[in-house]
Enzyme design. Structure first.
Site, mmCIF file in Angstrom:
data_model
loop_
_atom_site.group_PDB
_atom_site.id
_atom_site.type_symbol
_atom_site.label_atom_id
_atom_site.label_comp_id
_atom_site.label_asym_id
_atom_site.label_seq_id
_atom_site.Cartn_x
_atom_site.Cartn_y
_atom_site.Cartn_z
ATOM 1 N N ASP A 27 0.875 -1.158 0.000
ATOM 2 C CA ASP A 27 0.000 0.000 0.000
ATOM 3 C C ASP A 27 0.928 1.229 0.000
ATOM 4 O OD1 ASP A 27 -2.390 1.636 0.919
ATOM 5 O OD2 ASP A 27 -1.080 1.837 2.654
ATOM 6 N N ASP A 29 0.127 5.191 0.813
ATOM 7 C CA ASP A 29 0.070 6.168 1.889
ATOM 8 C C ASP A 29 0.025 5.471 3.250
ATOM 9 O OD1 ASP A 29 -0.166 9.233 1.908
ATOM 10 O OD2 ASP A 29 -1.494 8.597 3.526
HETATM 11 N N1 PLP Z 1 -7.454 8.440 -1.748
HETATM 12 C C1 PLP Z 1 -6.990 9.663 -1.437
HETATM 13 C C2 PLP Z 1 -7.628 10.849 -2.060
HETATM 14 C C3 PLP Z 1 -5.923 9.823 -0.565
HETATM 15 O O1 PLP Z 1 -5.469 11.056 -0.274
HETATM 16 C C4 PLP Z 1 -5.339 8.673 0.021
HETATM 17 C C5 PLP Z 1 -4.218 8.780 0.933
HETATM 18 O O2 PLP Z 1 -3.620 9.809 1.117
HETATM 19 C C6 PLP Z 1 -5.852 7.423 -0.328
HETATM 20 C C7 PLP Z 1 -6.903 7.346 -1.199
HETATM 21 C C8 PLP Z 1 -5.304 6.149 0.252
HETATM 22 O O3 PLP Z 1 -4.168 5.747 -0.425
HETATM 23 P P1 PLP Z 1 -3.451 4.364 -0.064
HETATM 24 O O4 PLP Z 1 -4.351 3.265 -0.530
HETATM 25 O O5 PLP Z 1 -2.161 4.443 -0.808
HETATM 26 O O6 PLP Z 1 -3.273 4.368 1.403
HETATM 27 CA CA CA Z 2 -2.690 3.314 3.226
#
Ligand code: PLP
Ligand code: CA
Length: 305
Positions: A27, A29
């Site tokens: 993943d 973020d």
């Molecule tokens: N969607 C948006 C708009 C985001 O800002 C984030 C994280 O910052 C995510 C989804 C989640 O991302 P990930 O699946 O990489 O944690």
């Molecule tokens: Ca995440």
């Protein structure tokens, strides 16, 4: 492994696990970066895995950027070996779903950022044109496109009531598909603030339409199907899914038959995982990680000779 089961692993245990797995799904973020800042040591870990010949892919529910932007972001943050075909975002997978699974004929009405539209257009999927900001436009006087065959909802930082109203109208047609890039409820920002996620926008449209959206991103299995179709011979037993959110990443891994690892640099805490583990409701056990680390930087000693 004897050390499997919702507990922190370290040292030799991490080394054994990394050696055993061939395919790493990260993943983004909360695992690899926080917004524009790389997690300390993450770039070294990713680069080391790639150089050791492990397959590494990134699965992000963030639908706001096209994949090229992710390649640039990885490079900018020091992940020098990451290429386009390693990136599976909910926008890219939504484009694949529309093109290859439902083979949509007609236009797609998009609630989302420019990056989502870019990804769809690159896959040859026509989107209803974004209208210029006409302050007098309302749902009473605006035009509706005649051939909308899908409504796709993603993160939209320019959401308007008019967009929601139009989407609700398109969804009256039972032939018009209802898709969501992801169902994330919210995202953490620095300083204790949060951003409402696409899930909150989808919920508004589910109420207005009385329908349920098909979710493309984690925890749906579809992203793993995209990965399997692009990398031959992916064996779920040889995969490790690393994420920071129990309800998306751990459930995704569990839905796809992958071992899961929670890293504590993001949204979920180990106590929440333990609560799910001791729950009487067996469906809650799908949120429980197989392994826990404080940060993926804990992998680093495993690469030392
Ligand atoms: N969607 C948006 C708009 C985001 O800002 C984030 C994280 O910052 C995510 C989804 C989640 O991302 P990930 O699946 O990489 O944690
Ligand atoms: Ca995440």
């Amino acid at each position: 492994f004897a050390f499997k089961g919702c507990q922190k692993i370290r040292g030799a245990q991490i080394r054994v696990l990394l050696e055993a797995k061939e395919f790493f799904l990260f993943d983004c973020d909360g695992v690899i970066w926080h917004g524009e800042n790389a997690i300390t040591g993450a770039a070294k870990v990713v680069n080391a895995l790639i150089r050791r010949g492990k397959n590494v892919v990134f699965v992000t529910n963030n639908s706001t950027r096209p994949r090229e932007n992710y390649v640039n972001k990885f490079t900018r943050l020091g992940f020098t070996d990451v290429m386009l075909d390693q990136i599976f975002s909910s926008s890219y997978c939504s484009a694949l779903y529309l093109r290859d699974v439902v083979k949509v004929r007609g236009q797609v009405f998009v609630i989302g950022c420019e990056g989502l539209r870019t990804e769809l257009l690159e896959a040859g999927i026509p989107c209803v044109e974004e209208e210029e900001d006409d302050p007098d436009a309302t749902i009473y006087n605006c035009a509706l496109a005649p051939d909308v065959k899908a409504v796709l909802v993603g993160h939209d930082d320019k959401l308007t009531f008019l967009k929601l109203a139009k989407a609700s109208c398109y969804l009256r047609d039972p032939e018009c598909l209802f898709l969501a890039t992801d169902n994330d409820p919210w995202h953490p920002l620095s300083g204790g603030r949060i951003l409402p996620g696409s899930g909150s926008l989808t919920a508004a449209l589910e109420v207005a339409s009385g329908r349920k959206a098909t979710v493309i991103g984690k925890p749906s299995r579809f992203m793993f199907e995209c990965i399997s179709s692009q990398f031959s011979g992916v064996d779920p037993a040889q995969c490790l899914m690393v994420g920071d959110r129990l309800e998306t990443d751990m459930l995704f891994g569990s839905n796809c038959g992958l071992d899961t690892m929670l890293t504590l640099t993001g949204v979920s805490q180990i106590e929440e995982a333990q609560e799910y583990r001791s729950s009487d409701l067996t469906t809650n056990h799908s949120y429980v990680p197989d392994y826990v680390v404080d940060t993926i930087a804990d992998f680093l000693p495993a690469f030392e000779e």
